[in-house]
Design a protein around this motif. Structure first.
Motif, short mmCIF file in Angstrom:
data_model
loop_
_atom_site.label_atom_id
_atom_site.label_comp_id
_atom_site.label_asym_id
_atom_site.label_seq_id
_atom_site.Cartn_x
_atom_site.Cartn_y
_atom_site.Cartn_z
N LEU A 54 0.82 -1.21 0.00
CA LEU A 54 0.00 0.00 0.00
C LEU A 54 0.86 1.26 0.00
O LEU A 54 0.49 2.27 -0.60
N PHE A 55 2.01 1.19 0.67
CA PHE A 55 2.95 2.32 0.64
C PHE A 55 3.42 2.57 -0.79
O PHE A 55 3.47 3.72 -1.25
N LYS A 56 3.75 1.50 -1.49
CA LYS A 56 4.22 1.62 -2.87
C LYS A 56 3.10 2.13 -3.79
O LYS A 56 3.38 2.76 -4.82
N MET A 57 1.85 1.84 -3.41
CA MET A 57 0.71 2.32 -4.20
C MET A 57 0.32 3.75 -3.82
O MET A 57 -0.58 4.33 -4.44
N GLY A 58 0.96 4.29 -2.80
CA GLY A 58 0.66 5.65 -2.36
C GLY A 58 -0.45 5.77 -1.36
O GLY A 58 -0.93 6.86 -1.06
N ALA A 81 5.25 6.51 5.23
CA ALA A 81 6.33 5.78 5.89
C ALA A 81 6.05 5.56 7.37
O ALA A 81 6.33 4.48 7.91
N GLU A 82 5.48 6.56 8.03
CA GLU A 82 5.24 6.43 9.47
C GLU A 82 4.23 5.33 9.77
O GLU A 82 4.38 4.59 10.74
N GLU A 83 3.21 5.19 8.92
CA GLU A 83 2.21 4.14 9.13
C GLU A 83 2.85 2.75 8.98
O GLU A 83 2.54 1.83 9.75
N VAL A 84 3.71 2.61 7.98
CA VAL A 84 4.37 1.32 7.78
C VAL A 84 5.33 1.03 8.93
O VAL A 84 5.45 -0.11 9.39
N LEU A 85 6.01 2.05 9.40
CA LEU A 85 6.91 1.87 10.55
C LEU A 85 6.14 1.40 11.77
O LEU A 85 6.62 0.56 12.54
N ALA A 102 13.69 -4.31 5.21
CA ALA A 102 14.95 -3.70 4.77
C ALA A 102 14.97 -3.52 3.25
O ALA A 102 15.45 -2.51 2.74
N GLN A 103 14.40 -4.50 2.53
CA GLN A 103 14.40 -4.45 1.07
C GLN A 103 13.37 -3.47 0.52
O GLN A 103 13.47 -3.05 -0.64
N SER A 104 12.40 -3.12 1.33
CA SER A 104 11.30 -2.27 0.85
C SER A 104 11.71 -0.81 0.65
O SER A 104 11.08 -0.09 -0.12
N ASN A 105 12.76 -0.39 1.37
CA ASN A 105 13.17 1.02 1.33
C ASN A 105 12.03 1.97 1.69
O ASN A 105 11.95 3.09 1.17
N VAL A 106 11.15 1.51 2.56
CA VAL A 106 10.03 2.35 2.98
C VAL A 106 10.53 3.59 3.71
O VAL A 106 10.11 4.71 3.43
N ALA A 107 11.42 3.37 4.64
CA ALA A 107 11.89 4.49 5.46
C ALA A 107 13.40 4.61 5.36
O ALA A 107 14.13 3.64 5.60
N SER A 108 13.87 5.77 5.00
CA SER A 108 15.30 6.02 5.00
C SER A 108 15.75 6.31 6.43
O SER A 108 14.93 6.49 7.33
N CYS A 109 17.04 6.37 6.62
CA CYS A 109 17.57 6.71 7.94
C CYS A 109 17.05 8.09 8.35
O CYS A 109 16.70 8.32 9.51
N GLU A 110 16.98 9.01 7.39
CA GLU A 110 16.49 10.36 7.68
C GLU A 110 15.04 10.33 8.16
O GLU A 110 14.66 11.07 9.07
N ASP A 111 14.22 9.44 7.54
CA ASP A 111 12.81 9.32 7.97
C ASP A 111 12.72 8.84 9.41
O ASP A 111 11.93 9.35 10.20
N ILE A 112 13.53 7.83 9.73
CA ILE A 112 13.51 7.28 11.09
C ILE A 112 13.91 8.35 12.10
O ILE A 112 13.27 8.50 13.15
N ILE A 113 14.95 9.08 11.79
CA ILE A 113 15.41 10.15 12.69
C ILE A 113 14.33 11.22 12.83
O ILE A 113 14.03 11.68 13.95
N ARG A 114 13.71 11.59 11.72
CA ARG A 114 12.67 12.64 11.75
C ARG A 114 11.45 12.20 12.56
O ARG A 114 10.90 12.98 13.34
N ILE A 115 11.04 10.96 12.38
CA ILE A 115 9.81 10.47 13.03
C ILE A 115 10.03 10.18 14.51
O ILE A 115 9.18 10.47 15.36
N PHE A 116 11.20 9.58 14.85
CA PHE A 116 11.38 9.08 16.21
C PHE A 116 12.14 10.02 17.15
O PHE A 116 12.07 9.84 18.37
#
Length: 433
Positions: free
Chosen positions: A163-167, A171-175, A211-225
């Motif tokens: 669903l993330f790939k479909m838009g 990223a936060e919801e998948v996390l 890990a293979q999905s590339n849903v969240a980059s390191c920057e996303d994780i830092i921004r969200i958490f």
């Protein structure tokens, strides 16, 4: 079929006060008897219409098998028979799913198995409708938690990623979903070593697909958490989640959030993984002594041999690179003994340690470290034939003393010899030119 199931459900509520077999107990008992007799004979085609009538006249309390194993088996057989008729098949699938809800309502002890079965049926028959599949699976996981079937946990995350790939998901919801399913599998019950191994494989699969999905980059994780940890800096569960996410994301272990999370965890609930996290941080900061200290602690806290093999090999490499040869040699020996794919690599490293040694001595014994190195290179090749090219490259430059020189010191080819220097020793065999 849907109508039959709905009527059975509502009729069951009204009939509950009218006895186990409902208002029309004669019809209920008749069709129960008919379908059960055919079922015993494995005449499922004849059992099915009688089962439908039993569902019509009997409340769910009349028979657990009617709404349980028998009903599900008969329906799945009919679904397979009607696979080409989408309308009929979809109606049968709806009834099969509803049957699981009926079991949950009337037989609470079957809740776990019923909801897990419902999830598996959803994946099998309704897997193309990602939106509804994800919604239903999340509801099941929310209800069952750590008792959720392993395949349901995996498919819950997979559908979220789709669903993330479909838009349709951010990223936060998948996390959030990843955090939920990882917690479930980590706390899943395991009655024996086989079950523990299965849980570990499922966890590995979940981590791999994320890990293979590339849903969240390191920057996303830092921004969200980062704001979450700022608001609750001593939250152990939150720190654990951050650590898991960052460990599964390439190049995400050298930042302030990672350091804060792993330090919080290690200070409050030290484990092998938290010590390993601090080792990685200190390696990145070139604090070698501290890094070695934390990696040794990680090894001391290991509960699994495979993890211990990995950590010992890393310790051996780190110590060798920093001229702590004796410590590197000991750690490599432990990694080789534990195995799990590290034996050959550890022997190769032990060969390098001996090759780079400088033991001194006379014209013969100063070559002794090469004999020990060659022993380990041969052992590396035997343990892992894929290392043959590396072994050949590493063993280049090895030299042996001449037979004439050896004769002067009473040393002969093939003789046993123990070489010791730099805090390490090995029994080897004399080799001469």
């Amino acid at each position: 079929m849907i109508l039959t199931a709905v009527l059975a459900l509502s009729a069951g509520m009204n009939a509950f006060a009218q006895g186990k077999y409902g208002a029309d107990s004669a019809e209920c008992l008749k069709y129960l008897s008919y379908y059960q007799e055919y079922y015993k004979q494995k005449n499922y085609d004849s059992a099915f219409p009688n089962w439908r009538q039993a569902m019509r006249y009997c409340p769910p309390t009349a028979s657990q098998n009617m709404v349980g194993a028998h009903g599900s088996n008969l329906l799945t057989r009919q679904i397979a028979k009607n696979a080409r008729d989408k309308a009929v098949m979809n109606g049968l699938v709806d009834t099969l799913l509803m049957l699981q809800d009926i079991k949950v309502q009337y037989y609470p002890k079957l809740k776990v198995s019923s909801l897990n079965s419902k999830g598996q049926y959803l994946v099998k028959y309704r897997g193309k409708d990602k939106e509804n599949l994800n919604k239903e699976l999340l509801a099941i996981v929310g209800e069952l938690g750590e008792q959720s079937n392993k395949s349901i946990l995996f498919n819950t995350l997979e559908s979220s990623i789709d669903l993330f790939k479909m838009g349709s998901r951010d990223a936060e919801e998948v996390l959030d979903v990843y955090e939920k399913v990882i917690d479930c599998i980590e706390n899943a019950p395991a009655k024996d070593s086989a079950a523990r191994a299965e849980n570990a494989k499922t966890k590995s699969d979940i981590e791999a697909i994320f890990a293979q999905s590339n849903v969240a980059s390191c920057e996303d994780i830092i921004r969200i958490f980062t704001p979450k940890l700022d608001a609750d800096p001593e939250n152990i569960a939150l720190s654990g989640t951050i650590l898991k996410l960052m460990n599964s994301t390439d190049g995400c272990s050298s930042n302030d959030l990672y350091m804060r999370a792993v330090t919080t965890l290690h200070n409050n609930a030290p484990t092998s993984k938290t010590a390993y996290g601090l080792y990685r941080l200190n390696v990145a900061a070139d604090n070698t002594d501290k890094a070695i200290e934390y990696l040794e602690e990680a090894i001391s806290r290991c509960e699994e041999d495979e993890q211990a093999a990995k950590y010992n090999y890393e310790l051996a490499v780190l110590c060798y690179q920093n001229n702590a040869r004796a410590k590197a040699y000991a750690a490599a020996g432990k990694a080789a003994a534990l195995g799990y794919g590290y034996t050959g690599k550890a022997y190769l490293l032990m060969g390098d340690i001996w090759k780079s040694a400088s033991c001194g001595g006379n014209e013969v014994t100063r070559y002794a470290h090469f004999w020990a190195a060659q022993d380990f290179y041969s052992m590396a090749r035997n343990a892992d034939p894929s290392l043959a090219n590396e072994v050949s490259a590493h063993s280049s430059g090895i030299g042996y003393p001449s037979a004439a020189d050896a004769f002067m010191y009473g040393i002969s080819n093939g003789q046993s010899y123990t070489v010791s220097c730099g805090g390490i020793s090995k029994s080897t065999t004399v080799r001469l030119r």
